[in-house]
Motif scaffolding. Structure first.
Motif, PDB file in Angstrom:
ATOM      1  N   GLY A 187      17.752  69.995 119.925  1.00  8.38           N
ATOM      2  CA  GLY A 187      17.845  69.720 121.360  1.00  8.38           C
ATOM      3  C   GLY A 187      17.540  68.271 121.674  1.00  8.38           C
ATOM      4  O   GLY A 187      18.182  67.659 122.537  1.00  8.38           O
ATOM      5  N   GLU A 188      16.587  67.701 120.970  1.00  7.15           N
ATOM      6  CA  GLU A 188      16.234  66.291 121.171  1.00  7.15           C
ATOM      7  C   GLU A 188      17.393  65.383 120.780  1.00  7.15           C
ATOM      8  O   GLU A 188      17.694  64.411 121.478  1.00  7.15           O
ATOM      9  N   GLU A 192      19.480  62.898 123.326  1.00  6.19           N
ATOM     10  CA  GLU A 192      19.679  61.468 123.072  1.00  6.19           C
ATOM     11  C   GLU A 192      21.146  61.081 123.220  1.00  6.19           C
ATOM     12  O   GLU A 192      21.470  59.991 123.718  1.00  6.19           O
ATOM     13  N   LEU A 193      22.051  61.971 122.825  1.00 10.25           N
ATOM     14  CA  LEU A 193      23.480  61.689 122.950  1.00 10.25           C
ATOM     15  C   LEU A 193      23.905  61.633 124.417  1.00 10.25           C
ATOM     16  O   LEU A 193      24.873  60.945 124.756  1.00 10.25           O
ATOM     17  N   LEU A 194      23.203  62.344 125.276  1.00 12.18           N
ATOM     18  CA  LEU A 194      23.501  62.295 126.710  1.00 12.18           C
ATOM     19  C   LEU A 194      22.830  61.104 127.386  1.00 12.18           C
ATOM     20  O   LEU A 194      23.359  60.547 128.351  1.00 12.18           O
ATOM     21  N   ILE A 195      21.677  60.718 126.882  1.00 12.42           N
ATOM     22  CA  ILE A 195      20.977  59.558 127.438  1.00 12.42           C
ATOM     23  C   ILE A 195      21.779  58.284 127.167  1.00 12.42           C
ATOM     24  O   ILE A 195      21.800  57.362 127.994  1.00 12.42           O
ATOM     25  N   GLY A 196      22.472  58.231 126.036  1.00 11.78           N
ATOM     26  CA  GLY A 196      23.266  57.049 125.693  1.00 11.78           C
ATOM     27  C   GLY A 196      24.266  56.668 126.768  1.00 11.78           C
ATOM     28  O   GLY A 196      24.269  55.527 127.253  1.00 11.78           O
ATOM     29  N   PRO A 197      25.153  57.593 127.198  1.00 17.11           N
ATOM     30  CA  PRO A 197      26.098  57.267 128.277  1.00 17.11           C
ATOM     31  C   PRO A 197      25.402  56.866 129.574  1.00 17.11           C
ATOM     32  O   PRO A 197      25.887  56.014 130.316  1.00 17.11           O
TER      33      PRO A 197
END
Length: 232
Positions: A187-188, A192-197
């Motif tokens: 989940g972490e 992180e992949l969503l925080i990037g955009p």
């Protein structure tokens, strides 16, 4: 296609007096009370218990459901004023979606799933294949490109779903409980992949019941009994 680094002004997502009321045998049920909010670029977490109205809000922001009052404006476009076909085209061009259960096409490989929105948009095969491979590499799954969804773990499938959501460089990324069925470590990584955009200046709206996930967001909305408040 325009790379994130080439973007200029962000495409603002704006809810204006948005509400959803359903008829019932005893009158009406307010799934979402009227609220106005500008979703700033970055990550906005929408938190609240099950049945509070979070999914109703997401469906309205996406144009999947019709509001009882108000409107959703993306940039300068009134989403709900568009005819259904044009609204679908607008979503394809400006939105990306990440669902809790991935919603991958079971008969397509991971690579083909990421390509799918580019295929719908008429992107030439070579260009879309290169874009999809780069996205899979970006989420750490270049070695799983030829695998079908059934051959992927839950975390891998969710990362493919994120790569697919990013395929057209969307202005708005909507995610519905994307970490809900994943273990903490996986989940972490997905978060992180969503925080990037979001750091690139996109508007990412994340529905979650997990307070720890919400603490990573730039902005927070609390939904309870259909009422939306800032913070929480």
């Amino acid at each position: 296609m325009v790379a994130p680094s080439q973007r200029t002004a962000p495409c603002v997502l704006h809810a204006e007096q948005l509400s959803r009321v359903y008829p019932s045998g005893e009158g009406t049920i307010t799934a979402l009370a009227p609220f106005t909010h500008v979703f700033a670029p970055g990550l906005t977490a929408v938190v609240g218990p099950s049945g509070s109205g979070k999914s109703t809000l997401l469906n309205l922001l996406a144009g999947f459901d019709t509001p009882t009052t108000g409107r959703v404006v993306v940039g300068e476009t009134d989403l709900h004023a568009l005819p259904e076909v044009r609204r679908a085209d607008f979503r394809l061009a400006h939105y990306g979606f990440v669902f809790q259960n991935h919603n991958l096409v079971p008969i397509l490989t991971a690579l083909e799933n990421v390509e799918f929105p580019l295929t719908l948009a008429g992107v030439p095969k070579r260009e879309r294949r290169e874009r999809a491979r780069a996205l899979l590499e970006g989420v750490g799954l270049s070695g799983r490109a030829s695998h079908l969804p059934a051959q992927l773990s839950g975390g891998e499938a969710q990362r493919v779903a994120i790569a697919r959501a990013l395929a057209r460089n969307p202005d708005v990324l909507l995610a519905d409980e994307p970490t809900g069925n994943l273990d903490t470590r996986t989940g972490e990584r997905v978060l992180e992949l969503l925080i990037g955009p979001a750091r690139e200046g996109r508007t990412v709206v994340l529905i979650t019941h997990d307070r720890e996930v919400a603490t990573r967001a730039d902005h927070t909305l609390q939904v309870r009994d259909g009422a939306v408040t800032v913070g929480g």
